[in-house]
Motif scaffolding. Structure first.
Motif, mmCIF file in Angstrom:
data_model
loop_
_atom_site.group_PDB
_atom_site.id
_atom_site.type_symbol
_atom_site.label_atom_id
_atom_site.label_comp_id
_atom_site.label_asym_id
_atom_site.label_seq_id
_atom_site.Cartn_x
_atom_site.Cartn_y
_atom_site.Cartn_z
ATOM 1 N N ARG A 916 -14.129 -27.193 84.673
ATOM 2 C CA ARG A 916 -13.839 -25.804 84.294
ATOM 3 C C ARG A 916 -13.063 -25.073 85.386
ATOM 4 O O ARG A 916 -13.063 -23.848 85.452
ATOM 5 N N VAL A 917 -12.435 -25.855 86.270
ATOM 6 C CA VAL A 917 -11.762 -25.228 87.399
ATOM 7 C C VAL A 917 -10.648 -24.269 86.952
ATOM 8 O O VAL A 917 -10.464 -23.198 87.536
ATOM 9 N N ARG A 918 -9.897 -24.641 85.895
ATOM 10 C CA ARG A 918 -8.833 -23.748 85.419
ATOM 11 C C ARG A 918 -9.429 -22.472 84.819
ATOM 12 O O ARG A 918 -8.908 -21.367 85.001
ATOM 13 N N GLU A 919 -10.565 -22.654 84.110
ATOM 14 C CA GLU A 919 -11.229 -21.495 83.511
ATOM 15 C C GLU A 919 -11.716 -20.544 84.598
ATOM 16 O O GLU A 919 -11.534 -19.312 84.499
ATOM 17 N N LEU A 920 -12.307 -21.091 85.630
ATOM 18 C CA LEU A 920 -12.824 -20.256 86.718
ATOM 19 C C LEU A 920 -11.684 -19.610 87.501
ATOM 20 O O LEU A 920 -11.784 -18.448 87.922
ATOM 21 N N ALA A 921 -10.561 -20.339 87.668
ATOM 22 C CA ALA A 921 -9.408 -19.759 88.358
ATOM 23 C C ALA A 921 -8.828 -18.599 87.562
ATOM 24 O O ALA A 921 -8.406 -17.567 88.120
ATOM 25 N N THR A 922 -8.822 -18.751 86.243
ATOM 26 C CA THR A 922 -8.334 -17.673 85.383
ATOM 27 C C THR A 922 -9.205 -16.434 85.527
ATOM 28 O O THR A 922 -8.698 -15.288 85.568
ATOM 29 N N LEU A 923 -10.525 -16.635 85.591
ATOM 30 C CA LEU A 923 -11.435 -15.498 85.775
ATOM 31 C C LEU A 923 -11.147 -14.783 87.086
ATOM 32 O O LEU A 923 -11.169 -13.540 87.151
ATOM 33 N N LYS A 924 -10.862 -15.550 88.117
ATOM 34 C CA LYS A 924 -10.559 -14.932 89.410
ATOM 35 C C LYS A 924 -9.241 -14.159 89.340
ATOM 36 O O LYS A 924 -9.084 -13.096 89.950
ATOM 37 N N PHE A 1003 -20.084 -22.095 97.111
ATOM 38 C CA PHE A 1003 -19.033 -22.319 98.110
ATOM 39 C C PHE A 1003 -17.887 -23.120 97.513
ATOM 40 O O PHE A 1003 -16.723 -22.940 97.889
ATOM 41 N N SER A 1004 -18.177 -23.977 96.545
ATOM 42 C CA SER A 1004 -17.100 -24.707 95.869
ATOM 43 C C SER A 1004 -16.267 -23.764 95.023
ATOM 44 O O SER A 1004 -15.027 -23.898 94.947
ATOM 45 N N ILE A 1005 -16.935 -22.809 94.372
ATOM 46 C CA ILE A 1005 -16.219 -21.840 93.541
ATOM 47 C C ILE A 1005 -15.313 -20.960 94.408
ATOM 48 O O ILE A 1005 -14.194 -20.601 94.007
ATOM 49 N N GLN A 1006 -15.773 -20.621 95.596
ATOM 50 C CA GLN A 1006 -14.958 -19.796 96.494
ATOM 51 C C GLN A 1006 -13.649 -20.482 96.870
ATOM 52 O O GLN A 1006 -12.638 -19.821 97.138
ATOM 53 N N LYS A 1007 -13.666 -21.816 96.881
ATOM 54 C CA LYS A 1007 -12.493 -22.571 97.313
ATOM 55 C C LYS A 1007 -11.479 -22.791 96.188
ATOM 56 O O LYS A 1007 -10.416 -23.358 96.419
ATOM 57 N N ILE A 1008 -11.824 -22.366 94.969
ATOM 58 C CA ILE A 1008 -10.902 -22.584 93.844
ATOM 59 C C ILE A 1008 -9.660 -21.725 94.037
ATOM 60 O O ILE A 1008 -9.743 -20.511 94.262
ATOM 61 N N ASN A 1009 -8.481 -22.345 93.887
ATOM 62 C CA ASN A 1009 -7.200 -21.662 94.052
ATOM 63 C C ASN A 1009 -6.787 -21.053 92.714
ATOM 64 O O ASN A 1009 -6.770 -21.722 91.688
ATOM 65 N N MET A 1010 -6.428 -19.745 92.755
ATOM 66 C CA MET A 1010 -6.074 -19.065 91.509
ATOM 67 C C MET A 1010 -4.817 -19.647 90.872
ATOM 68 O O MET A 1010 -4.565 -19.465 89.679
ATOM 69 N N VAL A 1011 -3.997 -20.328 91.670
ATOM 70 C CA VAL A 1011 -2.785 -20.933 91.126
ATOM 71 C C VAL A 1011 -3.132 -21.973 90.057
ATOM 72 O O VAL A 1011 -2.327 -22.265 89.167
ATOM 73 N N GLU A 1012 -4.383 -22.524 90.151
ATOM 74 C CA GLU A 1012 -4.807 -23.513 89.170
ATOM 75 C C GLU A 1012 -4.758 -22.951 87.755
ATOM 76 O O GLU A 1012 -4.599 -23.693 86.787
ATOM 77 N N SER A 1013 -4.903 -21.633 87.636
ATOM 78 C CA SER A 1013 -4.918 -21.047 86.297
ATOM 79 C C SER A 1013 -3.575 -21.207 85.611
ATOM 80 O O SER A 1013 -3.480 -21.203 84.378
ATOM 81 N N LEU A 1014 -2.472 -21.289 86.410
ATOM 82 C CA LEU A 1014 -1.154 -21.451 85.830
ATOM 83 C C LEU A 1014 -0.985 -22.801 85.147
ATOM 84 O O LEU A 1014 -0.081 -22.982 84.328
ATOM 85 N N LYS A 1015 -1.913 -23.804 85.552
ATOM 86 C CA LYS A 1015 -1.826 -25.136 84.958
ATOM 87 C C LYS A 1015 -2.622 -25.228 83.661
ATOM 88 O O LYS A 1015 -2.625 -26.251 82.995
#
Length: 1018
Positions: A916-924, A1003-1015
């Motif tokens: 769900r990394v893209r989903e979480l990046a989108t939320l950020k 701490f893993s969620i904090q490291k998610i890059n928002m650029v991932e949402s573009l993917k």
């Protein structure tokens, strides 16, 4: 090559996922291999110890003992490599009962831990248990005492039957110091002294000077010097031995263990408290009797067999059975020898009695003749006196002579009277002697014909207990690791499914480039193989070394064995790693199969997200309208991704159930002691009495118990250990108890159902003599083992080989050993022999002290007719110590279950975040803070954790019941209940692990890059 390189890169990129799989497999393999190898390692260690110490294969016992010629016959028996006789006697060391054995020769060699063997009189080797019990050491001097010695000085007679079992050398002669009968009896006769002949008695009368006075100078003067020194001690009774050893004071020269006693339980005795505390070995020259109390055998064919194997157990059992008739022949010969010897001695005594009686009759005839002469002389003197009185002449000289004759006759009469008194005394002594001979003859006629016992190692309590305890480890291995493998496979399926899903585009590209199905699958199957194989090998290494050592160390508190010896068990190694590889690699194959079969064009396009849809909560307005936006999103996600939801719930439920099982094991093992010895069993001790006890002896024991101040209540019952139940002649720990008074019996044992605690009433008057049946109550474990139902008819072979048929009237609660409760009159009416009570159950006052109880038990055990005494506390202690050893394994299981739960939760949470990394990046990107984003995940994880915990608690209960029924042996039923404390701890641990994992996830969620949402495809 490119695929393989890419596979290793994938491991580096997803090291957390890889390590999670590796650790899960490692735990599963470690427990399977560790618990599986523990039992064989323990058995092998014991087997090596037995071979090194040359533990006997067969033990022969006889109630009449064995002579040297018996040993020679046994040695030449076909199949016997060599045989060795042994002598043993129980004595007291302070307040402790110790068994004193003669030094072993070539069988049952001692395992010296310090010092040396005893080589001369006055030296001994002591049990290592005495070091801890009494603080003894090499060089100390100990003094043994014989509790019967003081009594023996006062009481010199006991019946042949009473002594046959303890002092096999039985005869009617004088016993030697060890309790046997001397070959040269010094039986004395009841006879007159041949040098003192009553024929010498004469009566003399005075002779008148005139012709009318009878002259009795030679034939009427009485010599009554009659002295009948008749010895009344006719040795027709058995004299109790005054000593059993040549010495009683010994210097300790060694400390050792014996292969005969591998457990700390040293057996029972008929002296002291009834429980043997330790053994002592002394030189054979310390024993001054010539018979053996046991003969030990080593067999030809067992040299290459290992203990505890079915090959060894079956062979020795069959060999022992084959020797039974041979042993009976030895006992029969021994009986004939002892009987004939005793009868010969008694016949000699009877002959001397008869000879003495004849001589007394002869003496009586002589005395009667002398009395007749005195009477005749007196008549003559009276006639002479009358003539003198009527004579007109004075005859002073004649009168003087006549008076002298009267005086001589009076003296003769006095001597005759004395002789008559002595004859009467002698006759009384003769009759007393005859009475004793008659009693001795009755004893000889009733002499026990003897009984032999041929026992394999299975008759050794410590030997069998160790086998059963070792197998408990194997029983745990049958069930518990399976759960670990299932959880590992489930986690692998989830991980590999997510991994393949993430690599859809890559798989499509490779297929477009011409790579085949097999080549592409190497990456994913190889990934799983490497994780499972590496984890399996690591788990195998520490599982097969650390776990067996830990478990064996726990058991060593109960057994006197050397350090654990590990053996190579390639079948278990291959199985442990093989199952791990197949389970994990197989799930990887299943996870990748569908995607790898898809077309490249489809794979290179991202999978379209699942369409959103209404959830059922939206139809419940008063709930849905009160939820916050973030809560509504969480609800939609939970119901939208059902596979993720159920995979997580099942994983958490599995972990929770493992914790419930681990903690429940502790509850089940330890609550059984309280349930059995508090809720079911209410008596404190029991006294078994001998089969040949007399009515007077039984009455004396009953009176002693009745009059004992510390005994609050007691009851007599009949018990029997059947030879076969349900057609199984190898059943252990099963007893029949026949009860006369059920109302009184309820005060000693509770008879009720386990599930509803409803009291069960024993059926009376149910016997059908023609059919040979009676109704009985069966305890639950016995019924479950053989799938017996109410109304079933069960064939029972009693210990005397009589066969009865008992109908299952009801099934009642019990945990330790198996019991069949039946009405005494019903059982007695369908058996071949007349039954009689052979056990007294005792309840002590609450304020009774251990010292008072020990004093009473010593007194009871020493009574004629008593066999053995057992205090329930000692049974409880034995089971508690045994369970304490199992508790080590349980503790390891609990720790492993906790570790497994943590790894699974971490893996599932990590997968949840990764997919769900893209989903979480989108939320950020939309402005959610790290805390809000974490809560977004926490809410879903919390719900799934709670659902998983609830399911896991229920699942754990049923899993525990199944596990308990699997690991139980045939004579013990563990508890089926899990305490509230264990449920709370299991839930709390799971929740705590979930919280800890969520903190790490933050701490893993904090490291998610928002650029991932573009993917994101979304």
């Amino acid at each position: 090559m490119v695929i393989i390189t890419d596979a290793f890169r994938e491991i580096r990129k997803s090291i957390k996922r890889f390590l999670s799989l590796l650790l899960l497999v490692m735990l599963a393999a470690a427990f399977l291999s560790g618990l599986r190898t523990t039992s064989p390692d323990m058995k092998y260690t014991a087997s090596r110890y037995y071979k090194d110490r040359k533990l006997m294969d067969i033990r022969m016992l006889s109630t009449l003992g064995f002579m040297e010629e018996d040993l020679l016959k046994v040695s030449s028996y076909e199949g016997v490599a060599y045989a060795e006789g042994s002598r043993q006697v129980d004595l007291l060391l302070g307040n402790l009962v110790v068994s004193v054995f003669s030094n072993p020769g070539d069988i049952n060699l001692l395992y010296l831990k310090e010092g040396r063997y005893a080589t001369k009189n006055g030296e001994c080797v002591i049990d290592s248990l005495l070091v801890d019990e009494m603080g003894l050491k090499v060089g100390d001097v100990i003094t043994l005492t014989d509790p019967d010695k003081d009594d023996e000085d006062d009481e010199v007679t006991e019946s042949v039957n009473d002594n046959a079992k303890d002092d096999p050398e039985i005869s009617t002669g004088e016993k030697d110091k060890n309790g046997s009968v001397s070959e040269n009896s010094n039986t004395e006769s009841l006879e007159t002294d041949e040098s003192e002949d009553p024929n010498k008695d004469e009566a003399k009368t005075a002779d008148s000077e005139n012709d009318n006075t009878a002259d009795t100078e030679d034939d009427s003067t009485i010599n009554t010097d009659f002295d009948t020194e008749v010895d009344s001690q006719v040795d027709t009774d058995i004299e109790v031995a005054s000593t059993k050893l040549n010495d009683y004071t010994y210097t300790i020269v060694g400390i050792a263990d014996s292969p005969l006693f591998v457990s700390v339980d040293r057996g029972t005795s008929n002296i002291g408290t009834g429980t043997i505390a330790a053994f002592i070995y002394v030189p054979e020259t310390e024993y001054d009797w010539d018979y053996y109390t046991a003969i030990y055998l080593m067999l030809d064919k067992t040299a290459d067999m290992e203990a505890y194997t079915s090959e060894y157990e079956d062979y020795t059992k069959d060999f022992a059975k084959k020797m039974e008739s041979f042993a009976d022949g030895l006992v029969e010969s021994r009986y004939e020898y002892l009987h004939d010897k005793s009868q010969s001695i008694l016949d000699d005594s009877q002959a001397k009695i008869d000879d003495g009686r004849a001589k007394l009759d002869e003496a009586q005839a002589q005395i009667d003749d002398a009395q007749s002469k005195i009477d005749d002389g007196l008549k003559e003197l009276d006639a002479t006196q009358k003539m003198i009185d009527e004579s007109p002449y004075e005859m002073p000289d004649v009168q003087e002579q006549l008076d002298e004759s009267y005086k001589e006759l009076a003296d003769a009469q006095e001597e005759v009277d004395d002789a008559k008194a002595k004859i009467a005394d002698a006759r009384s002594e003769i009759e007393d002697g005859q009475t004793r001979i008659d009693d001795a003859q009755k004893d000889i006629d009733d002499m026990d014909t003897g009984k032999s016992y041929v026992l394999s190692r299975s008759g050794n309590t410590g030997y069998m207990n160790f086998k059963q305890d070792a197998e408990k480890m194997g029983d745990l291995a049958k069930v518990f690791p399976v759960i670990f493998y299932l959880v590992a496979a489930l986690s692998c399926l989830t991980s590999m499914t997510r991994m393949v899903e993430d690599h859809r585009g890559e798989i499509g590209t490779l297929k477009a480039l011409g790579y085949g199905y097999s080549m592409i699958s190497i990456k994913y199957i190889g990934y799983a193989f490497l994780a499972s194989f590496t984890g399996g090998i690591i788990g195998l290494i520490w599982g097969c070394t650390l776990l067996p050592v830990l478990c064996f160390t726990a058991w060593k508190g109960q057994y006197t064995l050397p350090d654990l010896k590990l053996i190579a068990q390639p079948d278990i190694y291959i199985m442990s790693v093989g199952i791990a590889v197949v389970a994990v690699t197989g799930t990887a194959y299943l996870a990748s199969r569908v995607e790898l079969q898809a077309r490249p064009a489809k794979l290179m396009r991202p999978r379209a997200p699942k369409a959103g849809k209404r959830v059922f909560l939206e139809k419940i307005g008063f709930i849905w309208n009160r939820l916050k936006f973030s809560s509504k999103v969480s609800c939609r996600n939970l119901f939208r991704y059902k596979q993720r939801f159920w995979m997580t719930v099942i994983g958490i439920a599995g972990c929770t159930s493992l914790l419930v099982v681990g903690l429940g094991l502790y509850d089940s093992l330890y609550t059984v002691i309280d349930k059995q010895f508090v809720e079911v069993t209410h008596y404190d001790a029991y006294l078994d009495i001998s089969e040949d006890v007399t009515k007077d002896e039984r009455s004396a024991i009953d009176n002693e118990i009745e009059n004992a101040a510390l005994v609050a209540d007691h009851m007599a019952v009949y018990t029997d250990m059947p030879a076969s139940v349900f057609g199984d002649d190898s059943i252990l720990g099963t007893y029949i108890i026949a009860v006369r008074d059920y109302d009184a019996f309820k005060n000693f044992i509770s008879i009720a159902h386990r599930t509803d605690n409803e009291e069960v009433v024993m059926t009376k008057g149910s016997a059908d003599i023609q059919k040979g049946t009676a109704k009985a109550l069966f305890t639950e474990k016995l019924a479950d083992t053989y799938d017996a139902k109410i109304g079933d008819e069960v064939e029972v072979v009693m210990s005397d080989d009589s066969v009865v048929k008992l109908i299952v009237a009801d099934i009642v609660e019990n945990y330790v050993y198996n019991y069949i409760y039946v009405d005494f009159d019903d059982l007695n009416s369908i058996t071949d022999e007349e039954l009689s009570d052979n056990r007294f159950m005792l309840k002590y006052n609450e304020n009774a002290t251990d010292e008072q109880i020990d004093d009473l038990s010593s007194k009871l055990v020493a009574m004629d007719g008593a066999s053995s005494y057992t205090r329930i506390n000692s049974v409880v202690d034995r089971f508690s110590k045994s369970l304490a050893a199992v508790n080590v394994a349980v503790g390891i299981i609990i720790v492993a279950a906790a570790a497994l739960a943590f790894i699974v939760l971490y893996n599932l949470t990590n997968i949840n975040i990764t997919e769900r990394v893209r989903e979480l990046a989108t939320l950020k990107v939309l402005g959610f803070t790290d805390k809000e984003t974490t809560n977004y995940i926490y809410r879903e994880n919390t719900v799934m954790t709670l659902v998983g915990i609830v399911i896991g608690l229920f699942l754990g209960k049923y899993l525990l019941v199944w596990l308990m029924s699997t690991v139980e042996n045939n004579y013990m039923m563990f508890g089926r209940d899990v305490s509230v404390r264990s449920y709370i701890m299991a839930a709390a641990l799971t929740a705590g692990f979930s919280l800890f994992v969520n903190i790490i996830a933050h701490f893993s969620i904090q490291k998610i890059n928002m650029v991932e949402s573009l993917k994101s495809v979304e």
